[in-house]
Every structure is written in structure tokens, then in C-alpha cells.
Design a protein around this motif. Structure first.
Motif, PDB file in Angstrom:
ATOM      1  N   ALA A 128       0.834  -1.208   0.000  1.00 30.84           N
ATOM      2  CA  ALA A 128       0.000   0.000   0.000  1.00 30.84           C
ATOM      3  C   ALA A 128       0.868   1.257   0.000  1.00 30.84           C
ATOM      4  CB  ALA A 128      -0.927  -0.005   1.215  1.00 30.84           C
ATOM      5  N   PHE A 138      -3.763   0.082  -5.895  1.00 34.32           N
ATOM      6  CA  PHE A 138      -3.211  -1.059  -5.156  1.00 34.32           C
ATOM      7  C   PHE A 138      -4.294  -2.117  -5.041  1.00 34.32           C
ATOM      8  CE2 PHE A 138      -2.301  -2.906  -0.739  1.00 34.32           C
ATOM      9  CZ  PHE A 138      -1.410  -3.839  -1.239  1.00 34.32           C
ATOM     10  N   TYR A 141      -4.145  -8.761  -1.850  1.00 34.28           N
ATOM     11  CA  TYR A 141      -4.562 -10.149  -1.641  1.00 34.28           C
ATOM     12  C   TYR A 141      -5.169 -10.784  -2.882  1.00 34.28           C
ATOM     13  CZ  TYR A 141      -3.940  -7.542   2.439  1.00 34.28           C
ATOM     14  OH  TYR A 141      -3.421  -6.650   3.302  1.00 34.28           O
ATOM     15  N   ARG A 156      -9.773 -10.866  -5.567  1.00 35.92           N
ATOM     16  CA  ARG A 156      -9.046 -10.596  -4.333  1.00 35.92           C
ATOM     17  C   ARG A 156      -9.844 -11.090  -3.133  1.00 35.92           C
ATOM     18  NH1 ARG A 156     -10.867  -5.447  -2.038  1.00 35.92           N
ATOM     19  NH2 ARG A 156      -9.023  -5.500  -0.708  1.00 35.92           N
ATOM     20  N   GLU A 159     -13.150 -10.333   3.456  1.00 36.87           N
ATOM     21  CA  GLU A 159     -13.595 -11.137   4.591  1.00 36.87           C
ATOM     22  C   GLU A 159     -14.712 -12.097   4.168  1.00 36.87           C
ATOM     23  OE1 GLU A 159     -12.737  -7.860   4.958  1.00 36.87           O
ATOM     24  OE2 GLU A 159     -10.919  -8.488   6.006  1.00 36.87           O
TER      25      GLU A 159
ATOM     26  N   LEU B  10     -19.811  -3.495   5.062  1.00 30.95           N
ATOM     27  CA  LEU B  10     -19.855  -4.556   4.061  1.00 30.95           C
ATOM     28  C   LEU B  10     -21.311  -4.633   3.611  1.00 30.95           C
ATOM     29  CD1 LEU B  10     -18.237  -6.827   2.620  1.00 30.95           C
ATOM     30  CD2 LEU B  10     -19.076  -8.371   4.368  1.00 30.95           C
ATOM     31  N   PHE B  67     -15.057  -0.435  -3.362  1.00 31.61           N
ATOM     32  CA  PHE B  67     -13.820  -0.093  -2.683  1.00 31.61           C
ATOM     33  C   PHE B  67     -12.680   0.123  -3.656  1.00 31.61           C
ATOM     34  CE2 PHE B  67      -9.808  -1.343  -0.637  1.00 31.61           C
ATOM     35  CZ  PHE B  67      -9.796  -0.420   0.401  1.00 31.61           C
ATOM     36  N   HIS B  92      -7.824  -4.311  11.035  1.00 32.54           N
ATOM     37  CA  HIS B  92      -6.834  -5.062  10.249  1.00 32.54           C
ATOM     38  C   HIS B  92      -7.596  -6.007   9.312  1.00 32.54           C
ATOM     39  CE1 HIS B  92      -2.757  -6.243   9.431  1.00 32.54           C
ATOM     40  NE2 HIS B  92      -3.021  -7.510   9.637  1.00 32.54           N
ATOM     41  N   SER B  93      -8.382  -5.404   8.426  1.00 29.63           N
ATOM     42  CA  SER B  93      -9.241  -6.152   7.496  1.00 29.63           C
ATOM     43  C   SER B  93      -8.672  -5.974   6.097  1.00 29.63           C
ATOM     44  CB  SER B  93     -10.634  -5.534   7.539  1.00 29.63           C
ATOM     45  OG  SER B  93     -10.535  -4.179   7.141  1.00 29.63           O
ATOM     46  N   SER B  94      -9.296  -6.593   5.108  1.00 30.22           N
ATOM     47  CA  SER B  94      -8.764  -6.446   3.749  1.00 30.22           C
ATOM     48  C   SER B  94      -8.757  -4.966   3.348  1.00 30.22           C
ATOM     49  CB  SER B  94      -9.534  -7.308   2.754  1.00 30.22           C
ATOM     50  OG  SER B  94     -10.864  -6.887   2.666  1.00 30.22           O
ATOM     51  N   SER B  95      -9.802  -4.219   3.685  1.00 32.25           N
ATOM     52  CA  SER B  95      -9.781  -2.789   3.331  1.00 32.25           C
ATOM     53  C   SER B  95      -8.805  -2.021   4.205  1.00 32.25           C
ATOM     54  CB  SER B  95     -11.152  -2.126   3.486  1.00 32.25           C
ATOM     55  OG  SER B  95     -12.182  -2.983   3.217  1.00 32.25           O
ATOM     56  N   LYS B  97      -6.120  -2.943   5.723  1.00 32.52           N
ATOM     57  CA  LYS B  97      -4.722  -3.200   5.355  1.00 32.52           C
ATOM     58  C   LYS B  97      -4.359  -2.513   4.041  1.00 32.52           C
ATOM     59  CE  LYS B  97      -5.295  -7.742   6.327  1.00 32.52           C
ATOM     60  NZ  LYS B  97      -4.988  -9.178   6.332  1.00 32.52           N
ATOM     61  N   SER B  98      -5.325  -2.419   3.133  1.00 29.97           N
ATOM     62  CA  SER B  98      -5.031  -1.778   1.837  1.00 29.97           C
ATOM     63  C   SER B  98      -4.907  -0.265   1.987  1.00 29.97           C
ATOM     64  CB  SER B  98      -6.146  -2.064   0.830  1.00 29.97           C
ATOM     65  OG  SER B  98      -6.409  -3.432   0.763  1.00 29.97           O
ATOM     66  N   LEU B  99      -5.570   0.270   3.006  1.00 26.57           N
ATOM     67  CA  LEU B  99      -5.595   1.725   3.172  1.00 26.57           C
ATOM     68  C   LEU B  99      -4.501   2.260   4.083  1.00 26.57           C
ATOM     69  CD1 LEU B  99      -9.439   2.089   3.698  1.00 26.57           C
ATOM     70  CD2 LEU B  99      -8.152   3.057   1.785  1.00 26.57           C
ATOM     71  N   PRO B 193     -12.362 -14.084   9.635  1.00 30.46           N
ATOM     72  CA  PRO B 193     -11.485 -13.187  10.403  1.00 30.46           C
ATOM     73  C   PRO B 193     -12.211 -12.475  11.552  1.00 30.46           C
ATOM     74  CG  PRO B 193     -11.282 -12.802   8.040  1.00 30.46           C
ATOM     75  CD  PRO B 193     -12.463 -13.680   8.234  1.00 30.46           C
ATOM     76  N   VAL B 248      -5.841 -17.768   6.184  1.00 32.07           N
ATOM     77  CA  VAL B 248      -6.281 -16.654   7.021  1.00 32.07           C
ATOM     78  C   VAL B 248      -5.678 -16.828   8.411  1.00 32.07           C
ATOM     79  CG1 VAL B 248      -8.323 -15.412   7.843  1.00 32.07           C
ATOM     80  CG2 VAL B 248      -8.481 -16.822   5.797  1.00 32.07           C
TER      81      VAL B 248
END
Ligand SMILES: Cc1cc2nc3c(=O)[nH]c(=O)nc-3n(C[C@H](O)[C@H](O)[C@H](O)COP(=O)(O)OP(=O)(O)OC[C@H]3O[C@@H](n4cnc5c(N)ncnc54)[C@H](O)[C@@H]3O)c2cc1C
Ligand SMILES: Nc1ncnc2c1ncn2[C@@H]1O[C@H](COP(=O)(O)O)[C@@H](O)[C@H]1O
Lengths: 246, 318
Positions: A128, A138, A141, A156, A159, B10, B67, B92-95, B97-99, B193, B248
Motif C-alpha cells: 500500500a 493497489f 490479496y 481478491r 472477509e 460490508l 472499494f 486489520h481487514s482487507s480494506s 490493510k489496503s488503506l 477473520p 487466514v
């Protein structure tokens, strides 16, 4: 396709972890180091597949001292064309990202591929950060990627499910399980790797703004409490009254 | 200087991870003598309830629900500037962590991910698990601005306030360079998660046709199902159920491992569970060393009995 694959070095999962100097440092003595699995199995192999499909080049990028070149050679043996090493300790994710971005900025890569995280500090940070520095999208996953022209369709992990997105090159992608299948270097690859160039460049200035002040070991489990398989009421009772988790 | 929490949704509803992030944001704000502000982007039903968990204010930025880390990071950093926030908290989720990394760059902030403690002392010191659960490290962030992502199931939500009205924040949303084509998530189940209770099974199950007893247990407990890697590799179970080093990483309060040997790569993803129960016919299985409760026995015999006992317990609770 001109592809850059960022690879890190990390202790093998099966290595025993020790701390030194009053638990302020990670003790590297006797530690077995490997290429970070996500970088090796998924990012690198998918990059090689794309090159095999559409032509182009695969360059490895590593921030780390000369002793880490074993890991770079392995990547070359698996099939990367050449490598760039920044001659400095990767002291933080910010430092590492600045090195990657400074190099990639003017090189015109179609994709910068990474692993989803390094298995040492489990940071998931460099991808990132690098993308922001390069002002690129970016995609994190990624578990599957198809490329047509300069458009990639990527699955990707999110959750409890999957998201499918479309993005045009250039972009930064982090790779997870599913993206490709591990390749084992063969003898020919290992021989050829010896002649492939590793360009060593100095680090650009970058200050760290985080540092580890203390390490700790996890509290040891006090020992398993065994329950008679004929008495599952007892297990339920313990989970409810003692552990208080149900 | 305020603490800003990105409260993610979500399918248009505030996630459990967002409520945990606000809980953490409030504890951090208290430790720093400031207030916690929650930011939502796009459709975020249930956002007013974030006030209950400690958000002094809740803002929403109108934007696409699709997203894109690049566009969302621009929105969040603009919001942080407008609202005078120097600390930004993500799940600490997929979004998240990406942000988080993008925000750290934009704000010139120190970043620590997957933290498990509230900042302490005059310095901003936070702890996280490292080396796949084989250690912990305390990090100090020295920059003025700070970004953290917080580990799931670590900061239990607590009601400390009441609903607050969601205000609209006007921020320019950059055009997205990513197109979301489709999104599929398992309905009616807590995603792995986020799950507090997890029932997991491995090769000891012999085949996918035997998973009925695992699903039954998950159903009784309201748990989420997981599996070991070989089981996902041979497609006995879906890929998203695979836990461990390559799958995971989870931190549930209860992890029940059935017919799983407990290889180190498996443990790497589950050893931060609060309580571990292992059911295995082999008393030498390495998993027993990492377990709190163990049952040595044939799972095809033990699991149905455990299911009966759990059913009885659940009925007695009603
Ligand atoms: C680099 C690397 C990464 C890896 N990443 C992961 C990962 O992320 N996740 C992961 O899970 N694995 C991972 N693995 C694989 C891991 O090493 C193990 O091979 C795997 O976890 C074993 O899965 P298992 O326990 O289901 O199967 P097995 O090891 O075959 O164990 C089956 C267990 O079931 C028990 N059993 C059999 N029958 C019964 C019965 N009737 N009743 C009760 N018990 C029974 C057996 O005693 C045994 O302990 C990785 C491996 C490598 C090399
Ligand atoms: N020292 C490094 N040199 C090159 N790439 C790295 C380095 N450290 C991390 N990376 C890349 O960044 C990804 C994510 O790492 P991390 O943010 O440390 O979890 C890794 O999978 C690598 O692809």
C-alpha cells in the motif's frame, strides 16, 4: 509486459525465534532464512507466467545487505531475468517502500508485484505504501489474475469471500494463495542464475518513524487438560464455566 | 488533535470490525486526552450506533460503495486534515490493510499494523504479534501523525455512550481507477477473520461427505467453519476457510480443531486464539501442546457426542 517483483527475506516458519540484548533485538544467530513464501510462490511465479504468455521481462527487487543475495539467486534460478538490490538494511516498511518507489518511478513497469505480507513482522504494509508513493492503484490479496491487453481482471480475498475487480496497468498487486503454483528451481535454472546480473544500488534517504523497543515470548500454555471422550458434558461445562467462551 | 476511525461497511452495513475499531479509537482518544471521531464512506447503515461505542462524532462521505484503496485513502486523509486528526485507526481487514499504508504515506505517519494494545505512556507504544505468533513486539511511533490497524476480536465492544446523528462531510472523491465487477460473500455466517467461535477440521475427516457433523457443531454454537490447508487444496472445503500461515490468520475466543495434526504452519494462523480445544485420535499429535482442552479419541465418535452435549447446553440456556 515489464514486471517488477519485490522479494523479501524472512526466517523460515519452522525456525525457533530468539530475542537478544535484554529482549530488545531479534537474534539472527542460527536462524534459517528463506525467500518470503508469498513473494516466491505467488508473485514471482505469476509474473513468470505472464512473461511466458506475452513476452517482456521480470526483474526482482530486494532491499537488503549482500548476505541476502542467496535469496535473490534463488529467484533468478526460478526464472527472473535480472535483479536489483538496494544495499541497505530494510529497517522499516516506510524505508523499504521509498526504495522501491524511487527505483520504479522512472522505469515504466506495467505491474509491481508483492507478497501479501512478510511472515516475520506480518506487516502487510509495503504494498500500500509503495502504491501511494507511485500514485498507482493497489490491489491487495489477489488470488487470481487474467490479463488482456493492458487490463487485468483480479480476484481478491475479502472477509469471508471474493471480490472481482478490473484495473488498467500500471498498478501494484499483492499476491496470496491461488495466484500461482510454487515452482522448484531446476539444475539448468540454478546454473543460469549464476550469470544473471544483480545490479546493486545505494539507498535513497528515508527516515524511520517506528521502531521496536521490546520483544516478548508468548505466555507458555499451562498444559492441556484432557477430557474423557465419553464425557463431553464435562468439556461443555469447562468451556462454559471455566474458560467462559460459550 | 483527534483520533479518526475509518468505520468500514460490508454490503452497506457497518461491520463488526468497525465497531471494534471505534472501541479502540475511543480508548486511544482517552489515553491521549482527545476525542474519537468515526468516518464512514458510502452506504453505511447503522453508523449512528457508533456513538454508543465511543465516537463523539460520526461523519459520512458520499461516495461509491465500490472499494478502491487509492480513492478511499485520499478521502480519509482529506477528512483527517479537515477534522484535525493526527491519529487514524483502521481494522486489520482487507480494506484496512489496503488503506493504512497509503494513509501513512499521505500523512507522513508512522504505521503499526495488527496491534493488540492501546497506546501507553507519553510515547505512542503499541504491541503486536510477530513471527507468526512466536513472539510479540512493542513498537514506538515517533512521528507526529500515527496510523494503526487493530487485530480482530481483541477489543470487545462496550457501550459507553449513545447514538449520534451522522453528519455529512464534504470531501472531493477522486475518480476510481478500479472497477468492482462482482463481490460474493457467504451470507448469514460471520466471516472467519471476525468470528469469535471457530470450528475447524482437517484431513482426519477422511472426505468432504463427512463434514455434516462439523457444520452441525458450528450451527449449534453459531460458529464459523474453518479447515487445514490440505483440505482446501483438494477442494474438500472452500479456499476461504483455509487457516494458517498461507491462509487466514485468526484470533477467535474459541478454536475447536478436529482431526488436525497441528503442524507449525497451521498453528501460525491460529495460535493467538484465546482457548483451543483439540480432538484427535493420536495422543502424540503436536496440536495437544498448543491446546487448552484436549480429547483423545475417534472424531467420528467424539464429535456427535459433543454435539449432543452442546445441544443440551444450549437448550438449558434458553
Ligand atoms: C510452507 C508451508 C505452508 C503451509 N501452510 C499451511 C497453512 O496455512 N495451513 C495449514 O493448515 N497447513 C499448512 N501447511 C501444511 C502443514 O504443514 C500440514 O501438512 C497440514 O496442516 C496438515 O493438515 P491436517 O492436520 O489436516 O492433516 P494431517 O497432518 O494428515 O493430520 C490429520 C490428523 O487427523 C488425525 N486423525 C485422523 N483420523 C482421525 C479420527 N478418526 N479421529 C480423530 N483424529 C483423526 C490424525 O491423528 C492427524 O493428527 C503448510 C506447509 C508448508 C510447507
Ligand atoms: N526488504 C524488502 N525488499 C523488497 N521487497 C520487500 C521487502 N520487504 C517487503 N517487501 C515486499 O513487500 C511485501 C509486503 O511486506 P510487508 O509489508 O513487510 O508485510 C512482501 O511480500 C514483499 O513483496
Amino acid at each position: 509486459m515489464k514486471l517488477l517483483v519485490c522479494v523479501s527475506q524472512t526466517p523460515d516458519t519452522t525456525t525457533k525465534i530468539k530475542f537478544a540484548n535484554g529482549d530488545t533485538e531479534f537474534d539472527k544467530n542460527g536462524v534459517q532464512f528463506i525467500m518470503n513464501p508469498y513473494d516466491e510462490w505467488y508473485a514471482l511465479v505469476r509474473a513468470l507466467e505472464l512473461k511466458e504468455q506475452a513476452g517482456g521481462s521480470v526483474t526482482l527487487f530486494h532491499v537488503g545487505p549482500k548476505t541476502n543475495e542467496t535469496v535473490i539467486r534463488k529467484g533468478l534460478a526460478i526464472g527472473a531475468d535480472n535483479a536489483v538490490r538496494v544495499d541497505a538494511e530494510a529497517s522499516s516498511a516506510m524505508f523499504t517502500s521509498k526504495q522501491i518507489a524511487a527505483y520504479a518511478k522512472s522505469e515504466g513497469y506495467d505491474m509491481v508485484l508483492m507478497g501479501k505480507e512478510t511472515i516475520d513482522y506480518n506487516g502487510s504494509e509495503v504494498g500500500a505504501m509503495t502504491a501511494e508513493m507511485l500514485e498507482m492503484p493497489f490491489i491487495s490479496y489477489g488470488t487470481k489474475m487474467e490479463v488482456a491487453g493492458n487490463t487485468a481482471t483480479i480476484d481478491r480475498d475479502i472477509e469471508g469471500g471474493v471480490e472481482t475487480i478490473e484495473v488498467d496497468t500500471p498498478f501494484v498487486l499483492s499476491c496470496a494463495k491461488g495466484m500461482a503454483e510454487q515452482r522448484i528451481p531446476n539444475m539448468r535454472g540454478i546454473m543460469m542464475a549464476k550469470r544473471k546480473p544483480i545490479t546493486v544500488i545505494p539507498a535513497v534517504d528515508a527516515a524511520d518513524n517506528v521502531k521496536v523497543t521490546k520483544y516478548e515470548y508468548p505466555a507458555a500454555k499451562t498444559g492441556v487438560k484432557l477430557i474423557d471422550p465419553e464425557n463431553m458434558e464435562e468439556l461443555v461445562n469447562l468451556l462454559h464455566n471455566e474458560a467462559k467462551v460459550i | 488533535m483527534a483520533v479518526l476511525v475509518f468505520a468500514e461497511s460490508l454490503s452497506g452495513s457497518i461491520k463488526k470490525a468497525a465497531i471494534e475499531a471505534v472501541t479502540y479509537g475511543n480508548l486511544t482518544a482517552k489515553a491521549m486526552g482527545t476525542e474519537c471521531i468515526a468516518l464512514t464512506i458510502g452506504t453505511s447503515s447503522g453508523a449512528e450506533a457508533l456513538g454508543q461505542y465511543g465516537a463523539a462524532k460520526v461523519y459520512n462521505v458520499a461516495a461509491s460503495d465500490d472499494f478502491d484503496a487509492q480513492a478511499y485513502a485520499a478521502v480519509i486523509s482529506d477528512a483527517a486534515a479537515q477534522l484535525g486528526a493526527d491519529t487514524v485507526v483502521f481494522a486489520h481487514s482487507s480494506s484496512g490493510k489496503s488503506l493504512a499504508g497509503r494513509l501513512a504515506v499521505r500523512m507522513n505517519a508512522g504505521l503499526v499494523t495488527s496491534v493488540i494494545s492501546v497506546p501507553e505512556g507519553g510515547n505512542f507504544s503499541v504491541k503486536k504479534g510477530v513471527f507468526s505468533g512466536k513472539g510479540f513486539a512493542t513498537y514506538e511511533i515517533s512521528s507526529v501523525n500515527k496510523v494503526v490497524t487493530i487485530a480482530g476480536n481483541t477489543f470487545p465492544p462496550e457501550i459507553v455512550g449513545s447514538d449520534v446523528a451522522v453528519e455529512t462531510l464534504s470531501v472531493t472523491v477522486p475518480a476510481s481507477r478500479v472497477t468492482v465487477k462482482s463481490k460474493s460473500t457467504v451470507d448469514g455466517v460471520v466471516p472467519l477473520p471476525e468470528a469469535e467461535l471457530v470450528v475447524s477440521a482437517g484431513r482426519g475427516m477422511k472426505g468432504p461427505e463427512n463434514w455434516g457433523i462439523i457444520e452441525e457443531m458450528a450451527g449449534i454454537l453459531g460458529a464459523t467453519t474453518a479447515c487445514s490447508r490440505p483440505v482446501a487444496d483438494v477442494h474438500w472445503r472452500p479456499h476461504h476457510e483455509h487457516v494458517g500461515q498461507t491462509g487466514v490468520a485468526i484470533r477467535p475466543t474459541l478454536y475447536i480443531a478436529i482431526g488436525i495434526s497441528g503442524a507449525i504452519q497451521h498453528l501460525a494462523g491460529v495460535n493467538q486464539s484465546k482457548v483451543i480445544v483439540v480432538i484427535n485420535k493420536d495422543p502424540e499429535a503436536p496440536f495437544f501442546k498448543a491446546a487448552d482442552y484436549g480429547v483423545v479419541g475417534d472424531l467420528f465418535d467424539v464429535v456427535p457426542k459433543l454435539n449432543e452435549a452442546l445441544k443440551k447446553f444450549k437448550e438449558s440456556q434458553n
